[in-house]
Design an enzyme around this catalytic site. Structure first.
Site, PDB file in Angstrom:
ATOM      1  N   ASN A   1       0.851  -1.188   0.000  1.00  0.00           N
ATOM      2  CA  ASN A   1       0.000   0.000   0.000  1.00  0.00           C
ATOM      3  C   ASN A   1       0.888   1.239   0.000  1.00  0.00           C
ATOM      4  O   ASN A   1       1.553   1.535   0.988  1.00  0.00           O
ATOM      5  CB  ASN A   1      -0.908  -0.013   1.231  1.00  0.00           C
ATOM      6  N   TRP A   2       0.888   1.954  -1.133  1.00  0.00           N
ATOM      7  CA  TRP A   2       1.765   3.117  -1.263  1.00  0.00           C
ATOM      8  C   TRP A   2       1.255   4.334  -0.505  1.00  0.00           C
ATOM      9  O   TRP A   2       1.990   5.301  -0.328  1.00  0.00           O
ATOM     10  CB  TRP A   2       1.931   3.488  -2.740  1.00  0.00           C
ATOM     11  N   LYS A   3       0.003   4.330  -0.128  1.00  0.00           N
ATOM     12  CA  LYS A   3      -0.623   5.469   0.550  1.00  0.00           C
ATOM     13  C   LYS A   3      -0.425   6.738  -0.308  1.00  0.00           C
ATOM     14  O   LYS A   3      -0.573   6.679  -1.509  1.00  0.00           O
ATOM     15  CB  LYS A   3      -0.089   5.598   1.970  1.00  0.00           C
TER      16      LYS A   3
ATOM     17  N   HIS B   1      -9.894   1.264   5.436  1.00  0.00           N
ATOM     18  CA  HIS B   1      -8.581   1.392   6.077  1.00  0.00           C
ATOM     19  C   HIS B   1      -8.680   2.371   7.246  1.00  0.00           C
ATOM     20  O   HIS B   1      -9.420   3.355   7.195  1.00  0.00           O
ATOM     21  CB  HIS B   1      -7.545   1.877   5.070  1.00  0.00           C
TER      22      HIS B   1
ATOM     23  N   GLU C   1      -5.711  -5.106  10.664  1.00  0.00           N
ATOM     24  CA  GLU C   1      -4.689  -4.083  10.896  1.00  0.00           C
ATOM     25  C   GLU C   1      -4.914  -3.416  12.253  1.00  0.00           C
ATOM     26  O   GLU C   1      -5.656  -2.441  12.348  1.00  0.00           O
ATOM     27  CB  GLU C   1      -4.738  -3.023   9.795  1.00  0.00           C
TER      28      GLU C   1
END
Length: 293
Positions: free
Chosen positions: A25-27, A117, A218
Site C-alpha cells: 500500500n503506497w498510501k 482502512h 490491521e
C-alpha cells in the site's frame, strides 16, 4: 454466526486453491511517473530473484493519480503484478465531488480495492444535502457496506480492512465491528431491487457464508510503528474472522523486512499488506524474497 444470505460468492473450494498474496500500500507516496520506474524495477527484481508468480501473488495499491500509468505499463509489458485502488465511493455516479466510482476503477483494470482502512475511517463524515449521504453520515459501517457492494457490482475484489479504532480497544470490539459491517451488508442486500439492480447478471447469488472478498486485519497499535502485533493475537484474529465467514485473511501493520516472513508463513493467514516497507522497489523485492524462500 450470521444467518445464511444471498451474497456474491466464490466456489466452495476456491480458497484452498488460491495462492497467498503480498500487497504493498503506497498510501500518498510515489507519483505517476515514479510509479512506472518503480514497477519496472520491482518486476525485473522479482524475475531476477526467481519469484514464482503462480505460488504467490504480488499486488500494489498506488494513489488514484497513478492508476492509468500503472494500467498502461502492466498491459504493455505483460507484468504479472496485480494492482488496486486505496478507496472507492459508496455511490455509482452523480454529484459526489472528489469521489471515484468502482466502475471507474474497473475501467482502469483494477483487480482490488482497499475499503475501510483505518486512515480512512478516522476522517470525518461531512453532512450533505443528498438524503443518501445524510443516511450514511457518521455510520462508517453502513458506508463501508455500500462500498463493498459497489465493488462487487463492478467485479472488483474488495479488501476490507478491520482493526481496533484505538489501541485501547479489545479483541471482541474488533470482531463486533466486523460483524456490524456484515450486518449492514446483509440489510442492504435484502432491500428490494438493491442487489439485483446493482449487479445484474454478472454475479451469481448463492446461500453461502463465503464472500468474494479479502479481510485485512490491521491493529491500530501496529500501523506505522515498525512492529507487528503479537503472532498469537494475529492467528487468533484470523481464526475468529474465518469462523464468522469464509474469507481469506491478510495481516497488515508494522510489516517490514525482518518480520514479514514469520507473519506471511502463518498457516491461517493468506498474505500480508505492507505499508512503508513497500515504498522502495528494491526493499520490497527483498521482503518478498524472504517470504517466499
Amino acid at each position: 454466526m450470521l444467518p445464511k444470505r444471498a451474497y456474491p460468492v466464490q466456489d466452495s473450494n476456491v480458497h484452498s486453491q488460491e495462492k497467498k498474496i503480498i500487497a504493498g500500500n503506497w498510501k500518498m507516496n510515489i507519483n505517476h511517473s515514479q510509479a512506472v520506474s518503480y514497477l519496472q524495477e520491482l518486476n525485473w527484481r522479482l524475475i531476477d530473484n526467481g519469484h514464482d508468480f503462480d505460488a504467490c501473488e504480488i499486488a500494489v495499491f498506488p494513489p488514484f493519480t497513478d492508476l492509468r500509468s500503472v494500467q498502461t505499463l502492466v498491459a504493455s509489458d505483460d507484468i504479472q503484478i496485480s494492482y488496486g485502488a486505496q478507496d472507492v465511493s459508496a455511490f455509482s455516479d452523480g454529484a459526489h465531488t472528489g469521489q471515484i466510482s468502482a466502475q471507474f476503477l474497473k475501467d482502469l483494470d483494477c483487480k482490488y480495492v482497499l475499503i475501510g482502512h483505518s486512515e480512512q475511517r478516522c476522517l470525518p463524515c461531512y453532512p450533505g444535502n443528498n438524503s443518501a449521504i445524510n443516511e450514511l453520515n457518521n455510520k462508517h459501517d453502513g458506508l463501508i457496506a455500500n462500498k463493498l457492494l459497489r465493488s462487487f457490482a463492478a467485479g472488483i475484489c474488495p479488501i476490507l480492512c478491520i482493526g481496533d479504532i484505538s489501541p485501547g480497544d479489545h479483541f471482541d470490539a474488533t470482531l463486533s465491528r466486523f460483524r456490524s459491517v456484515l450486518s449492514h451488508l446483509k440489510a442492504i442486500s435484502d432491500k428490494k431491487h438493491s442487489i439485483g439492480y446493482a449487479l445484474g447478471s454478472k454475479t451469481h447469488f448463492l446461500d453461502s457464508d463465503q464472500l468474494h472478498m479479502l479481510v485485512a486485519y490491521e491493529p491500530s497499535s501496529a500501523i506505522n510503528s515498525g512492529n507487528c502485533a503479537n503472532s498469537g493475537d494475529i492467528v487468533r484474529m484470523a481464526a475468529a474472522i474465518k469462523d464468522i465467514v469464509n474469507v481469506r485473511v491478510l495481516y497488515g501493520g508494522g510489516v517490514n523486512l525482518f518480520n514479514a516472513s514469520a507473519v506471511f508463513n502463518e498457516d491461517l493467514l493468506d498474505g500480508i499488506l505492507v505499508g512503508r516497507a513497500s515504498l522502495n522497489a528494491s526493499d520490497f523485492a527483498s521482503l518478498i524474497k524472504t517470504c517466499c524462500l
